[in-house]
Design a protein around this motif. Structure first.
Motif, PDB file in Angstrom:
ATOM      1  N   ASP A  51     -44.037  14.933  30.890  1.00 40.07           N
ATOM      2  CA  ASP A  51     -44.227  13.693  30.549  1.00 40.07           C
ATOM      3  C   ASP A  51     -44.034  13.186  28.983  1.00 40.07           C
ATOM      4  O   ASP A  51     -43.036  12.460  28.429  1.00 40.07           O
ATOM      5  N   CYS A  53     -41.983  15.207  27.263  1.00 40.90           N
ATOM      6  CA  CYS A  53     -40.353  15.637  27.495  1.00 40.90           C
ATOM      7  C   CYS A  53     -39.768  14.341  27.573  1.00 40.90           C
ATOM      8  O   CYS A  53     -38.982  13.798  27.031  1.00 40.90           O
ATOM      9  N   ALA A  54     -40.304  13.448  28.720  1.00 41.83           N
ATOM     10  CA  ALA A  54     -39.628  12.445  29.147  1.00 41.83           C
ATOM     11  C   ALA A  54     -39.859  11.278  28.068  1.00 41.83           C
ATOM     12  O   ALA A  54     -38.870  10.787  27.813  1.00 41.83           O
ATOM     13  N   MET A  55     -40.619  11.338  27.485  1.00 45.54           N
ATOM     14  CA  MET A  55     -41.179  10.233  26.283  1.00 45.54           C
ATOM     15  C   MET A  55     -39.903  10.614  25.125  1.00 45.54           C
ATOM     16  O   MET A  55     -39.377   9.484  24.517  1.00 45.54           O
ATOM     17  N   ARG A  57     -36.949  12.004  25.558  1.00 46.68           N
ATOM     18  CA  ARG A  57     -35.677  11.574  25.856  1.00 46.68           C
ATOM     19  C   ARG A  57     -35.517  10.041  25.770  1.00 46.68           C
ATOM     20  O   ARG A  57     -34.434   9.573  25.351  1.00 46.68           O
ATOM     21  N   LYS A  58     -36.620   9.369  26.119  1.00 46.43           N
ATOM     22  CA  LYS A  58     -36.315   7.867  26.276  1.00 46.43           C
ATOM     23  C   LYS A  58     -36.664   7.267  25.097  1.00 46.43           C
ATOM     24  O   LYS A  58     -35.950   6.201  24.660  1.00 46.43           O
ATOM     25  N   GLU A  59     -37.685   7.631  24.386  1.00 50.08           N
ATOM     26  CA  GLU A  59     -37.884   6.994  23.057  1.00 50.08           C
ATOM     27  C   GLU A  59     -37.727   7.710  21.737  1.00 50.08           C
ATOM     28  O   GLU A  59     -38.028   7.176  20.607  1.00 50.08           O
ATOM     29  N   LYS A  63     -41.293   9.674  18.024  1.00 51.68           N
ATOM     30  CA  LYS A  63     -42.089   8.981  18.717  1.00 51.68           C
ATOM     31  C   LYS A  63     -42.973   9.884  19.585  1.00 51.68           C
ATOM     32  O   LYS A  63     -44.304   9.779  19.688  1.00 51.68           O
ATOM     33  N   ALA A  64     -42.504  10.672  20.340  1.00 52.68           N
ATOM     34  CA  ALA A  64     -43.059  11.534  21.401  1.00 52.68           C
ATOM     35  C   ALA A  64     -43.906  12.371  20.780  1.00 52.68           C
ATOM     36  O   ALA A  64     -45.169  12.654  21.148  1.00 52.68           O
ATOM     37  N   THR A 101     -31.067  15.376  19.772  1.00 51.53           N
ATOM     38  CA  THR A 101     -31.886  15.107  21.128  1.00 51.53           C
ATOM     39  C   THR A 101     -32.574  16.525  21.428  1.00 51.53           C
ATOM     40  O   THR A 101     -31.863  17.534  21.121  1.00 51.53           O
ATOM     41  N   THR A 103     -34.745  18.550  24.537  1.00 51.14           N
ATOM     42  CA  THR A 103     -35.254  18.528  25.817  1.00 51.14           C
ATOM     43  C   THR A 103     -36.097  19.893  26.113  1.00 51.14           C
ATOM     44  O   THR A 103     -35.572  20.626  25.577  1.00 51.14           O
TER      45      THR A 103
END
Length: 176
Positions: A51, A53-55, A57-59, A63-64, A101, A103
């Protein structure tokens, strides 16, 4: 027929044997009970890391990394002093130019039987552009130490890793 004076010895032996059997059964039951929460905690850590990592990628990475950090966070960085505390992390990301980025994927997680501390280990990939606009990629491995917070959420307290020469394709000896 057992002689009366040996009768107490037989009874004592039977009682000791029965007590030993009950003790062993109790240990086995306790071990089974501990295995279930430990596996649940391990799965929680894998989910928290994914989760996270997903944040990113997305935000965005900043922020993550701020959202998933505990107040007492330590972020270890290659060839630089560690960032200690959430305020240092916030200051670092306030100055960060971004433009990349990051990941990652956890390959392994372990958690203590109390479910309050654990770690994830995995591999990462960073993609950016050099000064000429050419895409560059870096690869590495990481370890993140997680601590369950008072609200029940997992937050990382220590994160660090190192660059590798190629992407982590094989994971020898890693059981997820």
């Amino acid at each position: 027929m057992i002689e009366p004076e040996k009768n107490w010895q037989v009874r004592l032996s039977v009682l000791l044997l029965a007590g030993l059997v009950l003790f062993v059964i109790g240990l086995a039951a306790e071990a089974g009970q501990k295995a279930v929460p430990a596996e649940r905690f391990r799965q929680e850590l894998m989910k928290a890391d994914r989760d996270f990592c997903a944040m990113a990628r997305k935000e965005g990475v900043a922020k993550a990394f701020l959202a998933y950090a505990a107040d007492e966070v330590i972020l270890m960085r290659d060839k630089q002093p560690p960032l200690v505390g959430k305020a240092a992390l916030e200051a670092h990301y306030a100055k960060s130019k971004g433009g990349y980025t990051l990941t990652w994927e956890p390959d392994k997680a372990e958690a203590g039987s109390a479910g309050d501390l654990g770690y994830t280990f995995g591999h990462w990939e960073l993609t950016a552009q050099d000064a000429a606009g050419k895409e560059i990629r870096q690869y590495g491995v990481y370890v993140t130490v997680w601590k369950r917070q008072a609200d029940g959420q997992w937050r990382y307290v220590l994160d660090g890793g190192n660059e590798t020469t190629a992407p982590a394709v094989e994971k020898p000896g890693i059981a997820s």
